[in-house]
Design a protein around this motif. Sequence first.
Motif, PDB file in Angstrom:
ATOM      1  N   GLY A  82     105.428 -13.117 -69.274  1.00 30.74           N
ATOM      2  CA  GLY A  82     106.797 -12.688 -69.543  1.00 30.74           C
ATOM      3  C   GLY A  82     107.373 -13.386 -70.769  1.00 30.74           C
ATOM      4  N   ASP A 128     108.129  -4.774 -66.217  1.00 32.08           N
ATOM      5  CA  ASP A 128     109.316  -5.355 -65.595  1.00 32.08           C
ATOM      6  C   ASP A 128     109.373  -6.864 -65.855  1.00 32.08           C
ATOM      7  OD1 ASP A 128     111.526  -5.115 -63.378  1.00 32.08           O
ATOM      8  OD2 ASP A 128     110.288  -6.835 -62.831  1.00 32.08           O
ATOM      9  N   THR A 130     110.973  -9.385 -64.485  1.00 33.87           N
ATOM     10  CA  THR A 130     110.865 -10.305 -63.349  1.00 33.87           C
ATOM     11  C   THR A 130     109.410 -10.458 -62.912  1.00 33.87           C
ATOM     12  OG1 THR A 130     113.022  -9.498 -62.660  1.00 33.87           O
ATOM     13  CG2 THR A 130     111.805 -10.819 -61.070  1.00 33.87           C
ATOM     14  N   LEU A 131     108.691  -9.337 -62.841  1.00 33.12           N
ATOM     15  CA  LEU A 131     107.281  -9.393 -62.443  1.00 33.12           C
ATOM     16  C   LEU A 131     106.453 -10.107 -63.507  1.00 33.12           C
ATOM     17  CD1 LEU A 131     106.772  -5.826 -60.913  1.00 33.12           C
ATOM     18  CD2 LEU A 131     107.040  -7.997 -59.713  1.00 33.12           C
ATOM     19  N   GLN A 133     107.317 -12.446 -65.403  1.00 29.63           N
ATOM     20  CA  GLN A 133     107.535 -13.893 -65.364  1.00 29.63           C
ATOM     21  C   GLN A 133     106.641 -14.574 -64.333  1.00 29.63           C
ATOM     22  OE1 GLN A 133     108.804 -16.010 -67.302  1.00 29.63           O
ATOM     23  NE2 GLN A 133     109.850 -14.592 -68.654  1.00 29.63           N
ATOM     24  N   GLN A 134     106.069 -13.797 -63.406  1.00 25.14           N
ATOM     25  CA  GLN A 134     105.228 -14.386 -62.364  1.00 25.14           C
ATOM     26  C   GLN A 134     103.769 -14.508 -62.787  1.00 25.14           C
ATOM     27  OE1 GLN A 134     105.988 -11.975 -58.903  1.00 25.14           O
ATOM     28  NE2 GLN A 134     108.179 -12.053 -59.254  1.00 25.14           N
TER      29      GLN A 134
END
Length: 138
Positions: A82, A128, A130-131, A133-134
């Motif tokens: 991300g 996405d 948020t995803l 960033q994982q």
Amino acid sequence: MKPVQTLALCAIAIVLPGLAIAQAAGSAASSGVYSPAQAARGQAKYSAVCASCHGEDMAGVDVAPALTGGTFAGNWKGQTAGDLATRIRTTMPLDNPGSLGAAASADLAAFILSRNGYPAGQVELPRDATLLQQVKID
Ligand code: HEC
């Protein structure tokens, strides 16, 4: 089937694919977090928009840094896909920043990961934020 059972099944049908994506995203780049097709899209974009500065082989040209090898490892290990995609989306190409969308930025991050020895997998690197960033660059 009672309406309440149908509802429960619908909920499972909606939640399960979401879990599969989240699981794939909450992982390390070395576990295969992009698909070969996605890296190929990223490569096409890279050749068209990025290679003029960073070089076709990503070795860097003049002030444009290398996007592979020790330079990449030193700058990006410990960060996330991300972070990389956001850096690309908001600051690159240097002569036209903000022109890439989230999808193209994810594709480019996938291609850069592929050039740094991270293996392809079954799923695509998500667009996405948020995803993304994982996904740790390990
Ligand atoms: C006009 C030249 C130019 C173009 C085109 C360009 N870059 Fe860059 N890029 C640079 C320069 C110069 C830097 C270092 C200074 C900076 O970050 O602004 C940089 C830095 C970067 C970094 C950070 C590298 C690091 O390890 O810190 C990434 C990632 C990156 N570029 C990716 C891309 C991608 C992907 C594209 C194509 C969408 C692209 N660049 C297009 C010139 C360019």
